[in-house]
Structure formats: structure tokens, C-alpha cells
Design a protein around this motif. Structure first.
Motif, short mmCIF file in Angstrom:
data_model
loop_
_atom_site.label_atom_id
_atom_site.label_comp_id
_atom_site.label_asym_id
_atom_site.label_seq_id
_atom_site.Cartn_x
_atom_site.Cartn_y
_atom_site.Cartn_z
N CYS A 99 16.22 6.52 4.31
CA CYS A 99 15.26 5.43 4.26
C CYS A 99 15.45 4.43 5.38
CB CYS A 99 15.35 4.72 2.90
SG CYS A 99 16.96 3.92 2.62
N SER A 100 16.66 4.35 5.92
CA SER A 100 16.96 3.38 6.96
C SER A 100 18.14 3.88 7.78
CB SER A 100 17.27 2.00 6.36
OG SER A 100 18.42 2.09 5.52
N THR A 101 18.42 3.15 8.89
CA THR A 101 19.57 3.52 9.72
C THR A 101 20.89 3.22 9.02
OG1 THR A 101 19.45 1.34 10.77
CG2 THR A 101 18.26 3.14 11.85
N THR A 102 20.87 2.25 8.09
CA THR A 102 22.11 1.93 7.34
C THR A 102 22.54 3.13 6.51
OG1 THR A 102 21.46 -0.39 7.28
CG2 THR A 102 23.17 0.31 5.75
N PRO A 144 17.89 4.39 -4.20
CA PRO A 144 16.60 4.63 -4.88
C PRO A 144 15.40 4.57 -3.95
CG PRO A 144 17.28 2.37 -5.25
CD PRO A 144 18.36 3.02 -4.42
N ASN A 145 15.59 4.23 -2.67
CA ASN A 145 14.46 4.06 -1.77
C ASN A 145 13.91 5.40 -1.33
OD1 ASN A 145 14.91 1.29 -1.90
ND2 ASN A 145 16.33 1.34 -0.17
N LYS A 146 12.68 5.34 -0.83
CA LYS A 146 12.03 6.54 -0.33
C LYS A 146 12.42 6.76 1.12
CE LYS A 146 8.02 6.35 -3.37
NZ LYS A 146 6.54 6.34 -3.44
N LYS A 147 12.24 8.00 1.56
CA LYS A 147 12.54 8.34 2.93
C LYS A 147 11.57 7.63 3.87
CE LYS A 147 14.40 12.91 1.83
NZ LYS A 147 14.27 14.36 2.07
N HIS A 148 12.06 7.35 5.07
CA HIS A 148 11.24 6.67 6.06
C HIS A 148 10.29 7.68 6.70
CE1 HIS A 148 10.36 3.26 8.65
NE2 HIS A 148 10.32 4.12 9.68
N PRO A 149 8.99 7.34 6.80
CA PRO A 149 8.04 8.31 7.38
C PRO A 149 8.27 8.49 8.87
CG PRO A 149 6.96 6.22 6.94
CD PRO A 149 8.31 6.12 6.33
N ASN A 150 8.06 9.72 9.33
CA ASN A 150 8.18 10.07 10.73
C ASN A 150 6.81 9.93 11.39
OD1 ASN A 150 8.68 11.15 13.24
ND2 ASN A 150 9.86 12.91 12.46
N PRO A 151 6.71 9.18 12.50
CA PRO A 151 5.39 9.05 13.14
C PRO A 151 4.80 10.37 13.59
CG PRO A 151 6.94 7.42 14.00
CD PRO A 151 7.72 8.39 13.17
N ARG A 194 0.83 -1.18 0.00
CA ARG A 194 0.00 0.00 0.00
C ARG A 194 0.88 1.25 0.00
NH1 ARG A 194 -4.14 -0.71 4.83
NH2 ARG A 194 -2.24 -1.44 5.83
N PRO A 195 0.53 2.24 -0.76
CA PRO A 195 1.33 3.47 -0.75
C PRO A 195 1.22 4.16 0.60
CG PRO A 195 -0.67 3.81 -2.00
CD PRO A 195 -0.60 2.34 -1.69
N LEU A 196 2.37 4.72 1.01
CA LEU A 196 2.38 5.44 2.27
C LEU A 196 1.43 6.62 2.20
CD1 LEU A 196 6.21 5.40 3.02
CD2 LEU A 196 4.44 3.96 4.03
N PRO A 197 0.73 6.91 3.31
CA PRO A 197 -0.19 8.05 3.27
C PRO A 197 0.56 9.36 3.09
CG PRO A 197 0.06 7.23 5.51
CD PRO A 197 0.74 6.24 4.60
N ASP A 198 -0.02 10.20 2.35
CA ASP A 198 0.59 11.50 2.08
C ASP A 198 0.33 12.41 3.26
OD1 ASP A 198 1.82 13.60 1.01
OD2 ASP A 198 0.33 14.00 -0.57
#
Length: 367
Positions: A88-91, A73-80, A53-57
Motif C-alpha cells: 500500500c505504501s513505501t513504508t 488492512p490497507n489496499k494495495k497501491h494502484p499502478n499507473p 471515491r472507490p479506485l477504478p477497477d
């Protein structure tokens, strides 16, 4: 039966049915927001493919949702709490951020004492305070410790057979000399010139196995020491090694043990049949020795007689001990002046010492 009979509906139940709420095609919206009241599970069909599912905008104001790490190429990780993180990740976060050394510890380092090349001596003696382990290098070879009461040139390392000449000042040498003089009951006892200890791994193993067999069948396993007189044809005190002369009984018996094929080779009459004759008196075995280089020699052996059968008269027809016995013991009486013991298995005799002395020349006395 069930196919032919008409289907009768079940009787009505006395428990009233609970009214089920109608299933809605879509859940109602929440009264405070426009989100669904409860999530509706999606059914996967055969033609449908699994997709995320696409992340909510969310309202973050960010227009670029790609990870900040170059080439990711990954997307940024959403902030709660709203918006997106930079990575995108801690790596990817650890790759992009510079490494900061950890802060210094508040606990002071404990100073280690310097390692001493050699331990200090004890205050009451000159011995080291603590043992220092020896390190083995690639060029060092493993060596065994010298056996006590033996010189460095007499130590046998890694050999299956050999002689070791005992020092005259050793305790073992003095004990054997005292036994030799005590067991000499006929005439004047000569002085011992040399004593050599015999080491034979093969004979020792056979002797121990024979002792275990006697214990298994219930026979006594008490060890006794007896003498055996035979010929010597080499200067064993100087060479300290077995010779190749087939007539040298000292070297042959010490190296290969007693041989059944050599029975009656030098003695025509045997009082108790074909066997190996030994005696508890060194003076009796002296009559059966034959010397060389002014020396005579006899063997002192460890013997396991087992269950003895005692005779006072001659039994020259014996080829083995009587049933239920392991050896024959001849007591002095009818024609026997001194005791002797006869064993019929060579594994019951283990040569331990060669006693060399000088008396009555070198020729054999008994016929």
C-alpha cells in the motif's frame, strides 16, 4: 423611496448578448471511450458525508487487493501502468523487503595519520612543533597563572585583599627603590629592606569610579604617586597578612582605605584643615612614621588630585577644597618647608606599595 417606487426594468443594451450553451445534466461521453467528456464536480449537501471515491477497477487479473504486509488492512497501491503494486505504501514495502547493504564505494579511503601522544620537536629548537591543548578532567581544578616576579607561595588567588612580597631581583622592586632614594631630599637616605604590593579589589573599584566622576565633570584625571607616613605594629615582612591591631595604620589603610574618623588622631595641627595628607618626598613622610621590630614603613599611593588649589599660607579652617577644586596643594614658602598635597575624599587615594626600611629607631619624630 426604493420600496415605494415601482421597479423599472433596465433599458436594453446595445451589445448583443452571447448565447450560452445549455447546461447539460450529465456530460457527454468521449467519442473514443466511455469516460465522461469533462469531470462534473460533486456538490456536498448538509446530509451528505465526505467519502473517498472507490479506485477504478482496472484490468489486472488480481483478485486479492489487500497489502502484502502481514497485518496491514490497507489496499494495495494502484499502478499507473495498470494493475496494483504489492504494497500500500513505501513504508510497508521497506518493512517486508530485506535490507541490502549499499555497494562498496569506488573511491579509496584516505589513510589518516596516527595521532601522536606528544608533538615532535622543531628541527631548529627543542620547542614542540605545534601546541597541544590541555584537556580538563573532572578532577582537575582551574588555576590562574602565577603573577610575574612573585614566588609560588606569595601568589594570591581569588582573594579580595592581600599583600604580595616583591623579590629584590625583580624589575618592579628596583624601580620603587630608585624612586624612594630619588624622592629622599632631607638627610641620608636609608636602604629599603622589604617592599610589599597591596591588592584590594574594593578600594581599586572605588578609585576607578572616582576617576570616572572627575572626567565626567571635566576635571583632570592625571595620576600622581605620593607617600603617606603612618605607624606599623606588626612584622608584615614575615606574616604577609594584615593584623587586627587598630593602631597599625599600614594594615588598616591598606585593607580598608583612609578613614575620615581617624583624622587628627595622632596629629593635633593640620595646616590645610581636615583631610588626608600625602607628600611627594619620602623624607618628609619619614617624620610621621612609627616602627616596630626595628623597621619603619610608609605607603606609596596612586593619587588622582583633580583640579588643585595652591596655597602658600596656612588654611586650618578648611573642611573641603575650595569651590571648583578637588584638592589642595601646599607650596613651600611662608611656614612650609616641603610640598604636600591634601585630599578630602578617600576614594581619590589608592595604596599600592608598603616600603619597609630601617632608620632612626622606631619612635615617631613629628608631634
Amino acid at each position: 423611496r426604493d420600496r415605494g417606487a415601482p421597479r423599472v426594468p433596465p433599458p436594453p443594451s446595445s451589445v448583443p448578448a452571447v448565447a450560452q450553451p445549455p447546461r447539460l445534466a450529465s456530460p457527454p461521453d468521449h467519442q473514443l471511450c466511455s469516460q465522461p467528456e469533462y469531470p462534473v464536480p460533486r456538490r456536498r449537501t448538509a446530509n451528505s458525508s465526505r467519502q473517498r471515491r472507490p479506485l477504478p477497477d482496472r484490468a489486472s487479473g488480481a483478485t486479492d487487493l489487500q497489502c502484502s504486509t502481514p497485518g496491514c488492512p490497507n489496499k494495495k497501491h494502484p499502478n499507473p501502468n495498470g494493475g496494483y503494486y504489492d504494497y500500500c505504501s513505501t513504508t510497508c514495502r521497506d518493512r517486508g523487503a530485506p535490507r541490502v547493504p549499499p555497494p562498496p564505494s569506488s573511491v579509496p579511503a584516505v589513510a589518516q595519520p596516527p595521532r601522536l601522544a606528544s608533538p615532535p620537536d622543531h628541527q631548529l629548537c627543542s620547542q614542540p612543533e605545534y601546541p597541544v591543548p590541555r584537556r580538563r578532567t573532572a578532577n582537575s581544578s582551574r588555576q590562574r597563572r602565577p603573577l610575574p616576579d612573585r614566588g609560588p607561595d606569595d601568589v594570591i588567588l581569588g582573594q579580595m585583599f592581600g599583600f604580595v612580597k616583591l623579590k629584590s631581583a625583580s624589575t618592579k622592586y628596583k624601580q620603587i627603590c630608585a624612586k624612594f632614594r630619588k624622592d629622599w631630599v632631607k638627610g641620608q637616605c636609608p636602604d629599603v629592606d622589604h617592599i610589599l604590593e597591596v591588592f584590594c579589589n574594593k578600594a581599586t573599584k572605588s578609585w576607578k569610579n572616582h576617576r570616572a566622576k572627575l572626567a565626567y565633570k571635566g576635571s583632570p584625571t592625571t595620576m600622581e604617586q605620593h607617600y603617606h607616613g603612618t605607624a606599623i605594629k606588626c612584622n608584615l615582612a614575615v606574616t604577609k597578612s594584615a593584623c587586627n591591631d587598630s593602631n597599625c595604620g599600614i594594615c588598616g589603610i591598606s585593607q580598608k582605605g583612609f578613614d575620615e574618623k581617624l583624622i587628627r588622631k595622632n596629629i593635633t595641627f593640620q595646616r590645610f584643615g581636615n583631610g588626608f595628607y600625602l607628600a611627594p618626598n619620602s623624607s618628609k613622610c619619614h617624620d610621621y612614621t612609627q616602627g616596630t621590630h626595628t623597621n619603619r614603613a610608609m605607603l606609596l599611593c596612586d593619587v588622582i588630585p583633580g583640579k588643585k588649589c595652591t596655597f602658600t599660607r596656612d588654611q586650618p579652617h578648611l573642611m573641603a577644597p575650595p569651590d571648583g577644586h578637588d584638592s589642595v596643594y601646599g607650596e613651600p614658602g611662608h611656614r612650609l618647608n616641603y610640598p604636600e598635597i591634601v585630599l578630602y575624599k578617600k576614594a581619590s587615594i589608592l595604596p599600592r606599595y608598603v616600603i619597609m626600611y630601617t632608620k632612626d629607631g622606631i619612635e615617631k619624630i613629628a608631634s
